[in-house]
Scaffold this active site. Structure first.
Site, PDB file in Angstrom:
ATOM      1  N   CYS A  25      45.559  45.185  30.390  1.00 12.19           N
ATOM      2  CA  CYS A  25      46.007  46.286  29.560  1.00 12.19           C
ATOM      3  C   CYS A  25      47.324  45.914  28.876  1.00 12.19           C
ATOM      4  O   CYS A  25      48.187  45.270  29.476  1.00 12.19           O
ATOM      5  CB  CYS A  25      46.227  47.583  30.309  1.00 12.19           C
ATOM      6  N   ARG A  33      45.244  40.840  26.566  1.00  9.63           N
ATOM      7  CA  ARG A  33      45.421  41.448  27.888  1.00  9.63           C
ATOM      8  C   ARG A  33      44.273  42.367  28.290  1.00  9.63           C
ATOM      9  O   ARG A  33      44.175  42.804  29.431  1.00  9.63           O
ATOM     10  CB  ARG A  33      46.728  42.243  27.924  1.00  9.63           C
ATOM     11  N   TRP A  43      41.856  47.224  29.725  1.00  6.75           N
ATOM     12  CA  TRP A  43      40.904  46.427  30.509  1.00  6.75           C
ATOM     13  C   TRP A  43      40.564  47.309  31.697  1.00  6.75           C
ATOM     14  O   TRP A  43      41.400  47.547  32.572  1.00  6.75           O
ATOM     15  CB  TRP A  43      41.562  45.124  30.961  1.00  6.75           C
ATOM     16  N   ASN A  82      49.502  50.470  32.653  1.00  6.56           N
ATOM     17  CA  ASN A  82      48.898  49.185  32.993  1.00  6.56           C
ATOM     18  C   ASN A  82      49.065  49.006  34.496  1.00  6.56           C
ATOM     19  O   ASN A  82      50.173  49.132  35.002  1.00  6.56           O
ATOM     20  CB  ASN A  82      49.647  48.075  32.220  1.00  6.56           C
ATOM     21  N   GLY A  83      47.973  48.766  35.211  1.00  2.36           N
ATOM     22  CA  GLY A  83      48.066  48.599  36.664  1.00  2.36           C
ATOM     23  C   GLY A  83      47.042  49.478  37.360  1.00  2.36           C
ATOM     24  O   GLY A  83      46.106  49.971  36.738  1.00  2.36           O
ATOM     25  N   GLU A 104      37.153  22.643  36.579  1.00  2.00           N
ATOM     26  CA  GLU A 104      37.760  23.298  35.414  1.00  2.00           C
ATOM     27  C   GLU A 104      36.766  23.320  34.238  1.00  2.00           C
ATOM     28  O   GLU A 104      36.662  24.313  33.514  1.00  2.00           O
ATOM     29  CB  GLU A 104      39.071  22.573  35.053  1.00  2.00           C
ATOM     30  N   LYS A 137      35.411  26.682  32.395  1.00  2.00           N
ATOM     31  CA  LYS A 137      35.506  26.903  30.939  1.00  2.00           C
ATOM     32  C   LYS A 137      34.146  27.285  30.377  1.00  2.00           C
ATOM     33  O   LYS A 137      34.028  28.225  29.589  1.00  2.00           O
ATOM     34  CB  LYS A 137      35.996  25.637  30.205  1.00  2.00           C
ATOM     35  N   GLU A 164      33.089  30.867  31.525  1.00  2.00           N
ATOM     36  CA  GLU A 164      33.851  32.026  31.044  1.00  2.00           C
ATOM     37  C   GLU A 164      33.681  32.282  29.554  1.00  2.00           C
ATOM     38  O   GLU A 164      33.752  33.434  29.131  1.00  2.00           O
ATOM     39  CB  GLU A 164      35.326  31.972  31.460  1.00  2.00           C
ATOM     40  N   HIS A 196      23.789  16.422  49.728  1.00  2.00           N
ATOM     41  CA  HIS A 196      23.868  17.390  50.822  1.00  2.00           C
ATOM     42  C   HIS A 196      23.343  18.763  50.404  1.00  2.00           C
ATOM     43  O   HIS A 196      23.625  19.753  51.064  1.00  2.00           O
ATOM     44  CB  HIS A 196      25.313  17.475  51.337  1.00  2.00           C
ATOM     45  N   LYS A 227      43.490  38.026  29.782  1.00  2.00           N
ATOM     46  CA  LYS A 227      44.331  36.833  29.906  1.00  2.00           C
ATOM     47  C   LYS A 227      45.229  36.873  31.141  1.00  2.00           C
ATOM     48  O   LYS A 227      45.392  35.898  31.839  1.00  2.00           O
ATOM     49  CB  LYS A 227      45.181  36.719  28.638  1.00  2.00           C
TER      50      LYS A 227
HETATM   51  C1  AGP Z   1      41.199  30.411  32.932  1.00  2.00           C
HETATM   52  O1  AGP Z   1      40.669  30.047  31.734  1.00  2.00           O
HETATM   53  C2  AGP Z   1      41.467  31.845  33.124  1.00  2.00           C
HETATM   54  N1  AGP Z   1      42.177  32.438  32.071  1.00  2.00           N
HETATM   55  C3  AGP Z   1      41.968  32.205  34.520  1.00  2.00           C
HETATM   56  O2  AGP Z   1      41.239  31.518  35.482  1.00  2.00           O
HETATM   57  C4  AGP Z   1      43.488  31.997  34.791  1.00  2.00           C
HETATM   58  O3  AGP Z   1      43.784  30.639  34.898  1.00  2.00           O
HETATM   59  C5  AGP Z   1      43.859  32.752  36.077  1.00  2.00           C
HETATM   60  O4  AGP Z   1      43.638  34.110  35.891  1.00  2.00           O
HETATM   61  C6  AGP Z   1      45.277  32.509  36.514  1.00  2.00           C
HETATM   62  O5  AGP Z   1      46.179  32.941  35.536  1.00  2.00           O
HETATM   63  P1  AGP Z   1      47.690  32.493  35.544  1.00  2.00           P
HETATM   64  O6  AGP Z   1      47.716  31.030  35.321  1.00  2.00           O
HETATM   65  O7  AGP Z   1      48.322  33.268  34.420  1.00  2.00           O
HETATM   66  O8  AGP Z   1      48.248  32.868  36.883  1.00  2.00           O
END
Ligand code: AGP
Length: 604
Positions: free
Chosen positions: A2, A27, A75, A99-100, A477, A481, A484, A500, A599
């Protein structure tokens, strides 16, 4: 999670608030809303389901005038995305954006309903509006009303409150969710992130945990957790004004992938000059005997990579854990441990809670690797090793990750001094780091080939990423990517684990992506590749030119420019970023704002 923007000014603020929301959309982006008090102190409120663009369209139909307003991009946590659940929430003459998460909202809701308050939404936020309205009904000033109500709330909040009866005031409060005051001339602003306000001011006062502030046109006052007036230093922002612009790129993610050579140079600047490392700012680490790293998501993958470096080069034991796990289990604190958190945003709720817990249970040295100056993790850690990636807007982390890896190599060098890292290794490390920005530049030239290859993944429902050693976290990673931003189910395995269990998944419908630098594990990796090939798997391999891997039936090899094994995890990240980007573009997903994500994860 948010985004909040607010303004109290003499000029009309609707456009300022809208621009702020657009710059905060990373956000959260499932619904948005705005409330502005007209010059005649009428309350105008517009909310829309969907992105900020929907709100912008609605505002064209219903323009708002007035100098005091608040706005929000959501969000969803409590209550599905809908217009009724969109902020601002209203109680009589009062509106609130938040927000929260208010954890005791159900109990408060029951009490308020018993008092006769009628709820229009399923959100936790609406209780805040009614609680403050109730204080106001009893004749309490707005500032004091917020001070009273915050003590009834458990959970996390950043909030901004506006009352039609006080058209030149905003009251804001922070506990667990960031808020920054933008200082103007004869006007003041508030936002979840300074980025939202850069078009109107470069001067910011960062609120601290528990702060409440009263904003008026000509001044603002801040009060701490105990309601005592406090000063919060005004700082000149160093963030570039156009950081929130895509420039010539189609998506922020692509722009940010291409910014990596610059971001890495910036992260090295001042720390590696003319072949000499300058890491004095990290303090004396000679007594450290163990390293514990905590992070989430992409930052956790950076931590996993660092474990290989810290153990092999600095010869220190290193544990790595996901913050949301660490914070809910009892762990053993070894003496002389260094607690490291990694976070792009510096506001990730789980990482922050893990840091606080770590201090409580006895960690005495804390260091954060972070990209946002002034963020909670930076403020609450003993030492901050800043990544200088610049603002990262795309939800999928790219340049933040590679700069975290660079920072972690620097930390490894600092830890290694006087321990495992001899003069030759240190020289090799500095050489490799110096070459890195140019190597990344070269690797970016793979873009066209990767774009051509992406089509073959777009129709798939699953993908498997393989790596060994320090490339295993890079495979993880890569899988993150892809899932997501393209919504393709992807998993990563240490290639030695295939037999395994995961080998059972291999068939023509399961593309396999392999990262294969020319290191001591490449022969082992080749055997794993053969295991997959023999079972009809279709392989795409990003391989060092000298690794001896060639394209053949069911195997496509894309050569990656040769690099030192130490920095290979950073270099091999690039093709995986580009692959996921192009697959997502072909699939037509929302690359920069993938569904269900945000984000900055400031809620649990
Ligand atoms: C990765 O592409 C994501 N945006 C997510 O996994 C992110 O790395 C995670 O939420 C941690 O965020 P931060 O690095 O701001 O703590």
């Amino acid at each position: 999670m948010c985004g909040i923007v607010g303004a109290v000014a003499q000029r009309d603020v609707a456009d300022i608030l809208l621009t702020g929301l657009q710059r905060l959309e990373y956000r959260g982006y499932d619904s948005a809303g705005m409330a502005v008090l007209s010059p005649a102190a009428e309350l105008q409120r517009v909310r829309r389901l969907g992105k900020v663009e929907q709100l912008a369209n609605a505002l064209q139909q219903h323009p708002m005038t007035g100098g005091t307003g608040i706005a929000h991009t959501r969000w969803a946590t409590h209550g599905q995305p809908s217009e009724a659940n969109a902020h601002p929430h209203q109680s009589g003459s009062l509106v609130v954006v938040h927000n929260g998460i208010i954890e005791n909202h159900a109990e408060l809701r029951r009490q308020l309903e018993a008092q006769g308050y009628v709820f229009e939404s399923q959100t936790d936020t609406e209780v805040i509006a009614h609680l403050i309205a109730e204080q106001r009904r009893q004749g309490v000033e707005l500032l004091q009303a917020v001070m009273v109500v915050r003590k009834q709330l458990t959970g996390a909040y950043g909030m901004a409150v506006m009352d039609q009866q006080l058209p030149e005031q905003l009251v804001v409060a922070r506990s667990g969710s960031p808020l920054v005051i933008g200082v103007g001339i004869g006007e003041h602003f508030v936002a979840s992130d300074q980025l939202a306000l850069l078009p109107v001011t470069q001067r910011f006062a960062f609120l601290e945990e528990g702060d409440v502030a009263l904003l008026q046109r000509h001044d603002y006052q801040v009060f701490d957790l105990n309601d005592q007036a406090v000063e919060r230093r005004v700082q000149e922002s160093t963030v570039e004004h156009d950081a929130g612009d895509k420039g010539a790129f189609r998506h922020y993610m692509l722009k940010e992938i291409y910014e990596q050579p610059h971001a890495i140079r910036q992260t090295l600047a001042g720390r590696l000059e003319n072949g000499e490392l300058n890491l004095e700012a990290l303090g004396d680490l000679s007594d450290i005997e163990q390293v514990q790293i905590i992070a989430c998501g992409t930052s956790y993958h950076a931590a996993m990579t660092a474990r290989y470096w810290i153990e092999s080069l600095a010869q220190l034991p290193c544990n790595v854990e996901i913050a949301s796990e660490f914070r809910y289990r009892r762990s053993v604190v070894r003496p002389r441990s260094l607690l490291v958190t990694i976070s792009q945003s510096g506001e990730t709720a789980d990482t922050l809670a893990a840091l606080r817990l770590a201090k409580e249970i006895g960690y005495q040295r804390t260091l954060t690797i972070c990209n946002v100056p002034g963020s909670s993790l930076v403020r609450e850690s003993d030492v901050a090793l800043m990544t200088c990636a610049g603002v990262e807007v795309g939800v999928a982390s790219t340049k933040a990750f590679t700069t975290q890896l660079v920072a972690l190599l620097l930390l490894t060098a600092a830890l290694g001094r006087g321990r495992g890292l001899d003069v030759h290794q240190q020289a090799a490390l500095t050489d490799a780091l110096q070459q890195l920005p140019d190597l990344i530049d070269k690797t970016l030239s793979m873009n066209a080939d990767i774009q051509a290859l992406a089509q073959r993944f777009a129709e798939k429902h699953h993908a498997l990423f393989l790596g060994r050693g320090s490339q295993y976290p890079i495979a993880m990673e890569g899988a993150l990517k892809l899932k997501e931003i393209s919504y393709i189910h992807a998993e990563a395995y240490a290639a030695g684990e295939l037999k395994h269990g995961p080998l059972a998944l291999i068939d023509a419908e399961m593309p396999i992506i392999v990262v294969a630098p020319n290191n001591q594990l490449v022969e082992k990796l080749k055997s794993n590749i053969e295991e997959v090939r023999a079972r009809g798997g279709e392989l795409t391999i990003f391989a060092d030119e000298a690794a001896g891997l060639t394209t053949s039936d069911n195997v496509t090899v894309l050569p990656v420019t040769h690099c030192d094994n130490l920095i290979a995890p950073i270099v091999y990240t690039l093709p995986l970023q580009l692959l996921s980007y192009h697959v997502a573009v072909i699939k037509g997903t929302d690359v920069d704002q993938p569904r269900n994500l945000a984000k900055s994860v400031t809620v649990e």
